[in-house]
Design an enzyme around this catalytic site. Structure first.
Site, PDB file in Angstrom:
ATOM      1  N   HIS A   1      32.087  53.261  41.735  1.00 41.35           N
ATOM      2  CA  HIS A   1      31.229  54.140  40.940  1.00 41.35           C
ATOM      3  C   HIS A   1      30.621  55.273  41.749  1.00 41.35           C
ATOM      4  CE1 HIS A   1      30.697  50.540  37.995  1.00 41.35           C
ATOM      5  NE2 HIS A   1      31.847  51.173  37.832  1.00 41.35           N
TER       6      HIS A   1
ATOM      7  N   THR B   1      27.339  40.296  39.706  1.00 41.94           N
ATOM      8  CA  THR B   1      27.756  41.185  38.626  1.00 41.94           C
ATOM      9  C   THR B   1      27.884  40.389  37.342  1.00 41.94           C
ATOM     10  OG1 THR B   1      29.488  42.689  37.815  1.00 41.94           O
ATOM     11  CG2 THR B   1      30.183  40.928  39.303  1.00 41.94           C
TER      12      THR B   1
END
Length: 240
Positions: free
Chosen positions: A116, A182
């Site tokens: 990201h 996550t």
């Protein structure tokens, strides 16, 4: 397809691939990307993490990431980051992270793929391949060499994830997959577990795991630091 891996730890130095998310850096003081109410430190995420938000109010977006960048100067890698770096003493380790901080690198990990983007890098708003290291604030009027506004090197909602194909290839070749911190809800990163070979052991560390143990998956329902301690003990026991 590769030959079936009966016992990865007996095959020399296995390739451990680690997928990390916000929970990896939370214990360092980095606030998680998205709270339960859909806000990021008081901001609607689409206002500060989308091309549309940047077009509407570029100064707000630049200031938001300036604050995040400044925060990196105030935090340090936690023990889980350091433990992952130490794994390189015995294994080949590749980290695929959804985090935009540089805590893995500062802890000593040498092979890190940022899905990201990275807070301490910038790029041109026009030429996305014009990426530079950057530790200062980005202001309106800061331009690339071709005269275009600079922006954070961050993958915003609605933008392509350039490193996803690289990450898929890495996962396909993994001998062991470790997932830390996550929710397994953010795509395309969450799909990476589907690209490891069927006989690849998977260890999932998260205090609120989104998947359960079974088959090749072992869940360690703990924080990143406590979960890494347990994982290191597991790896030590499996060594010949």
């Amino acid at each position: 397809m590769r030959p079936k891996k009966l016992v990865p730890f007996l095959l020399g130095s296995p390739h451990i691939v680690v997928l990390t998310g916000a929970g990896m850096s939370a214990e360092s003081g980095i606030k998680t990307f998205r709270d339960a109410d859909g806000l990021w430190e008081g901001h609607d995420v689409l206002e500060v993490a989308s091309p549309e938000g940047f077009a509407r109010n570029p100064e707000l977006v630049l200031n938001f990431y300036n604050e995040r960048r400044q925060q990196l100067n105030e935090v340090e890698p936690n023990q889980a980051h350091r433990d992952l770096a130490q794994l390189e003493n015995d294994y080949k380790v590749t980290i695929i992270t959804q985090n935009v901080d540089d805590l893995h690198e500062r802890a000593g990990s040498s092979d890190v793929v940022h899905l990201h983007g990275e807070l301490r890098k910038i790029r041109s708003t026009v030429n996305h391949n014009d990426i530079q290291d950057w530790t200062e604030d980005i202001n309106l009027g800061d331009l690339c060499d071709n005269g275009h506004q600079l922006r954070p090197h961050i993958v915003w909602f609605g933008e392509a994830v350039p490193e996803i194909e690289t990450a898929i290839k890495i996962c396909y070749a993994a001998d062991i997959l470790v997932i830390i911190g996550t929710s397994m809800q953010v795509y395309p990163a969450a799909s990476l577990i589907d690209y490891v070979q069927p006989d690849t052991p998977v260890y999932y560390i998260d205090p609120k795991p989104a998947i359960g143990s079974g088959g090749m998956i072992t869940v360690i329902a703990k924080s990143a630091t406590e979960g890494m301690k347990e994982l290191l003990n597991i790896f030590q026991r499996k060594k010949p």
